[in-house]
Design an enzyme around this catalytic site. Sequence first.
Site, short mmCIF file in Angstrom:
data_model
loop_
_atom_site.label_atom_id
_atom_site.label_comp_id
_atom_site.label_asym_id
_atom_site.label_seq_id
_atom_site.Cartn_x
_atom_site.Cartn_y
_atom_site.Cartn_z
N ARG A 162 0.82 -1.21 0.00
CA ARG A 162 0.00 0.00 0.00
C ARG A 162 0.85 1.27 0.00
O ARG A 162 0.56 2.23 0.70
CB ARG A 162 -0.96 0.03 1.19
N ARG A 202 -3.69 7.01 0.30
CA ARG A 202 -4.18 8.24 0.92
C ARG A 202 -3.19 8.99 1.80
O ARG A 202 -3.39 10.16 2.08
CB ARG A 202 -5.43 7.93 1.75
N ARG A 204 -6.67 11.36 -7.14
CA ARG A 204 -7.83 10.49 -6.85
C ARG A 204 -9.14 11.28 -6.77
O ARG A 204 -10.21 10.75 -7.12
CB ARG A 204 -7.53 9.81 -5.51
N ASP A 248 -6.78 -2.97 -7.47
CA ASP A 248 -7.33 -3.51 -6.23
C ASP A 248 -7.65 -4.98 -6.44
O ASP A 248 -7.89 -5.40 -7.58
CB ASP A 248 -8.59 -2.75 -5.80
N TYR A 272 -15.06 -11.64 1.24
CA TYR A 272 -15.84 -10.43 0.92
C TYR A 272 -17.10 -10.78 0.11
O TYR A 272 -18.16 -10.20 0.32
CB TYR A 272 -14.99 -9.43 0.13
O1 1CP Z 1 -0.10 -1.45 -2.55
C1 1CP Z 1 -0.41 -0.59 -3.37
O2 1CP Z 1 0.03 0.57 -3.34
C2 1CP Z 1 -1.27 -1.00 -4.56
C3 1CP Z 1 -2.66 -0.83 -4.40
C4 1CP Z 1 -3.60 -1.74 -3.61
C5 1CP Z 1 -3.47 -3.06 -3.15
C6 1CP Z 1 -2.27 -3.99 -3.23
C7 1CP Z 1 -4.89 -1.31 -3.27
C8 1CP Z 1 -5.43 0.02 -3.57
N1 1CP Z 1 -5.57 -2.35 -2.69
C9 1CP Z 1 -4.72 -3.42 -2.59
C10 1CP Z 1 -5.01 -4.76 -2.05
C11 1CP Z 1 -6.22 -4.98 -1.22
N2 1CP Z 1 -7.47 -4.41 -1.35
C12 1CP Z 1 -6.29 -5.93 -0.17
C13 1CP Z 1 -5.17 -6.85 0.22
C14 1CP Z 1 -4.12 -6.17 1.01
C15 1CP Z 1 -4.53 -5.61 2.34
O3 1CP Z 1 -4.94 -6.39 3.20
O4 1CP Z 1 -4.42 -4.38 2.50
C16 1CP Z 1 -7.58 -5.90 0.37
C17 1CP Z 1 -8.12 -6.73 1.51
C18 1CP Z 1 -8.32 -4.94 -0.38
C19 1CP Z 1 -9.75 -4.61 -0.23
C20 1CP Z 1 -9.91 -3.15 -0.07
N3 1CP Z 1 -9.91 -2.25 -1.12
C21 1CP Z 1 -10.02 -2.41 1.13
C22 1CP Z 1 -10.05 -2.99 2.55
C23 1CP Z 1 -11.46 -3.22 2.95
C24 1CP Z 1 -11.63 -3.71 4.37
O5 1CP Z 1 -11.79 -4.91 4.60
O6 1CP Z 1 -11.62 -2.88 5.26
C25 1CP Z 1 -10.09 -1.06 0.78
C26 1CP Z 1 -10.24 0.13 1.71
C27 1CP Z 1 -10.02 -0.97 -0.64
C28 1CP Z 1 -10.01 0.23 -1.50
C29 1CP Z 1 -8.64 0.64 -1.86
N4 1CP Z 1 -7.76 -0.17 -2.58
C30 1CP Z 1 -6.58 0.50 -2.79
C31 1CP Z 1 -6.71 1.79 -2.17
C32 1CP Z 1 -5.64 2.86 -2.20
C33 1CP Z 1 -7.98 1.86 -1.60
C34 1CP Z 1 -8.59 3.04 -0.89
C35 1CP Z 1 -9.33 3.81 -1.93
C36 1CP Z 1 -9.36 5.27 -1.69
O7 1CP Z 1 -10.27 5.67 -0.96
O8 1CP Z 1 -8.53 6.01 -2.26
#
Ligand code: 1CP
Length: 350
Positions: free
Chosen positions: A30, A34, A43, A79, A155
Amino acid sequence: MAAASLDPTERLLRACRGEPVDRPPVWLMRQAGRYLPEYRAVREGLPFLDFCGDVEKAVEVSLQPLRRVGTEAVIVFSDIFVPIPGMGVSVEFAPGPVVAEPIRSRSQVENLRVPDPRETVPFVFEILRTLRRELADVRVPLLGFAGAPFTLAAYLVEGHGSSDFPVLQRMIAEEPATLRALLAKLTDLVVAHLEAQVEAGAQVVQLFDTWAGLLSPELYREWVLPTHREIVAKLPRAQAPLVLYVRDSSHLLDLVLESGADVISVDWRVDLADAARRAAGRASLQGNLDPGLLFAPPELIAERVREAAAAARGARGHVLNLGHGVLPGTPVEGVCAFTEAARSIGEGEL
Ligand code: 1CP
């Protein structure tokens, strides 16, 4: 024989394969997101899935951490849920994935398609191809990724994120055939998605099984390990090593190692020296600093980075990273302190 002047691509690939390196490579899960003001600026105002599909913007935010925080690898901005709408499931982000009609019956699973991601999400591969071109001169490696079948299923069945996924737990107990069929389709999707990412230029791929750590060792062996083993067997790992991340897996480490993945990414609950002994040359390790540490003063961050590198010395290879993603609100200086400390680790210290 530790090569003195490795470029970042050689350093990461060698660390993944357990070949000698001058020092551990560093990147952060990540690392785009943000906590970076420039991410928030790009974004702004776009629904998340549209943002992931905007090639120019996704390329831009993938590269931001390279310039800003000194990471040594780029992970494609996307994602784990990006390929899911192509199965016929509608997903929204608020901010995590929300599934309007959770998948809970056998007929719903049967209706899911396993598409070719090259057709349903061609933009992912265009983003990867563009990034590879951009990164060629600086020799920075490019990572692709996918969510693992169990975490995607969690999910899809629950409908949204949760701390304990009660509907999923009930399905394990009461509808095992439905869950098994869902995992089989998701495994096929993940293999196709990662294969296509390697074809488009990903040099390493990471599988995120964020929620598999909920399970006991017995249930993990039954429900999760076979999916990992199948993915490991089907991917072209000679071309792109596979990193497997299972959060909260200290009770599962030996089983995670049975997957055969090239690199096991562990969180801060795992003792790296112990993990290195257990891996016994079978896999390299990635991790494992607590993301909360990045809120601490730079000297403390540097000390913990040196400790992690020293603890992982017994592993066949080590990739410095966090134990989970960078937290929103993390000070950029904390992230910089982490990568700087990693880059200053000299051969003499290791
Ligand atoms: O790592 C990076 O910079 C690349 C981007 C990336 C990755 C690898 C994003 C962008 N998401 C992910 C993987 C991801 N997404 C996982 C596995 C890794 C982890 O556990 O963090 C999971 C479970 C998700 C699901 C997801 N997508 C969540 C979590 C939900 C929960 O259970 O609370 C969220 C908040 C997202 C949206 C998301 N994906 C990525 C970002 C930057 C965001 C936030 C979006 C935003 O508001 O800008």
